[in-house]
Design an enzyme around this catalytic site. Sequence first.
Site, PDB file in Angstrom:
ATOM      1  N   ARG A 170     -17.235  -3.262 -18.238  1.00  0.00           N
ATOM      2  CA  ARG A 170     -16.867  -4.477 -17.512  1.00  0.00           C
ATOM      3  C   ARG A 170     -16.017  -4.114 -16.298  1.00  0.00           C
ATOM      4  O   ARG A 170     -15.323  -3.096 -16.303  1.00  0.00           O
ATOM      5  CB  ARG A 170     -16.074  -5.436 -18.402  1.00  0.00           C
ATOM      6  N   ASP A 195       0.804  -1.230   0.000  1.00  0.00           N
ATOM      7  CA  ASP A 195       0.000   0.000   0.000  1.00  0.00           C
ATOM      8  C   ASP A 195       0.834   1.275   0.000  1.00  0.00           C
ATOM      9  O   ASP A 195       0.303   2.360  -0.256  1.00  0.00           O
ATOM     10  CB  ASP A 195      -0.926   0.026   1.223  1.00  0.00           C
TER      11      ASP A 195
HETATM   12  O1  F6P Z   1      -2.497  -3.798   3.753  1.00  0.00           O
HETATM   13  C1  F6P Z   1      -2.255  -4.293   2.488  1.00  0.00           C
HETATM   14  C2  F6P Z   1      -3.480  -4.837   1.838  1.00  0.00           C
HETATM   15  O2  F6P Z   1      -3.034  -5.402   0.673  1.00  0.00           O
HETATM   16  C3  F6P Z   1      -4.624  -3.865   1.528  1.00  0.00           C
HETATM   17  O3  F6P Z   1      -4.445  -3.097   0.387  1.00  0.00           O
HETATM   18  C4  F6P Z   1      -5.770  -4.835   1.385  1.00  0.00           C
HETATM   19  O4  F6P Z   1      -6.990  -4.224   1.560  1.00  0.00           O
HETATM   20  C5  F6P Z   1      -5.481  -5.805   2.464  1.00  0.00           C
HETATM   21  O5  F6P Z   1      -4.092  -5.811   2.621  1.00  0.00           O
HETATM   22  C6  F6P Z   1      -6.004  -7.160   2.225  1.00  0.00           C
HETATM   23  O6  F6P Z   1      -5.790  -7.884   3.384  1.00  0.00           O
HETATM   24  P1  F6P Z   1      -6.346  -9.363   3.572  1.00  0.00           P
HETATM   25  O7  F6P Z   1      -5.536 -10.212   2.678  1.00  0.00           O
HETATM   26  O8  F6P Z   1      -6.095  -9.657   4.994  1.00  0.00           O
HETATM   27  O9  F6P Z   1      -7.760  -9.301   3.180  1.00  0.00           O
END
Ligand code: F6P
Length: 304
Positions: A228, A112
């Site tokens: 889409r 992120d």
């Molecule tokens: O924090 C990184 C991240 O990739 C976010 O962008 C995403 O929403 C989240 O982790 C997904 O986490 P999980 O795999 O626990 O759903």
Amino acid sequence: MNVAIRAAVRKALYHELEVYGVFQGFAGLIEGDISPLDTHSVADIIHRGGTILRTARSEEFKTPAGREKALQQLARRGIEGMLVIGGDGSFHGARELARSGIKTIGIPATIDNDLYGSDYTIGFDTAVNTAIEAINKIRDTAASHERTYVVEVMGRHSGQIALWAGLAGGAESILIPEIKFDLERVCERIVSGFKRGKSHSIIVVAEGAARGEDIGSYIRKKTGLETRVMVLGHIQRGGSPTAFDRVLSSQMAAYAVDLLREGKTGLGVVVQEGGLTTMGLEEILAGEKTLDVDLYQLADILAM
Ligand code: F6P
């Protein structure tokens, strides 16, 4: 993260330090899932995504009793310093370790790229490149069929992946949680683009801004155009790391080892103005990363 583990282990061994790997994150630290690592333990992982140490969320480490168990595990093995690789949650844990007197250095790793203090975090570049590769492929179909595509990328609270992938992927509009967006304008832009002869449109949306499906159905209803939706999901969290990520991880981890050797603690390794430096874990955790608004505006101008 594997590249950072490899670099940390080998740099530490080079300085004749003893190295242990903590498996399963803070949960493994509490349970004593800790093993010695040597140079062969980290062989052949430079091209692999994820972490050979695996990872786990730990509610127990958030409690004083849990942290006490973790400290006992470290004391039992005579472990004097810790490198913690991860994002916000990992850095909170690292801060607790530092507060407890264990020399601790944080290495920022999250796709992120939302950790305050560092321009880049490990994994971000790879995730952006994965998203771009997907957008490039989608563009072929979009152009051939004259369709609009909504591509949802990761970023629960952060629009960094969307912004970079959107700009580098030539998206018509980028929707991110940090900046209020106007769906009417998004639709107008799609329609006027088609009128001017554009063969397709690509809208990149960060999952934290809206659901791709909702944006897709809005555009479909409003414009009547074939639209889409593609949710990229967890493919952004894996795969072979880019050269940039490999170099960054190696440098960050080696630097972190040097900081421990100098007896430093309570710091995170950060990228600022193109080089590595440090920032206190307290400051990193207290801060909030702001989005590069100029980059967002540039993407908007270039998408005409
Ligand atoms: O924090 C990184 C991240 O990739 C976010 O962008 C995403 O929403 C989240 O982790 C997904 O986490 P999980 O795999 O626990 O759903």
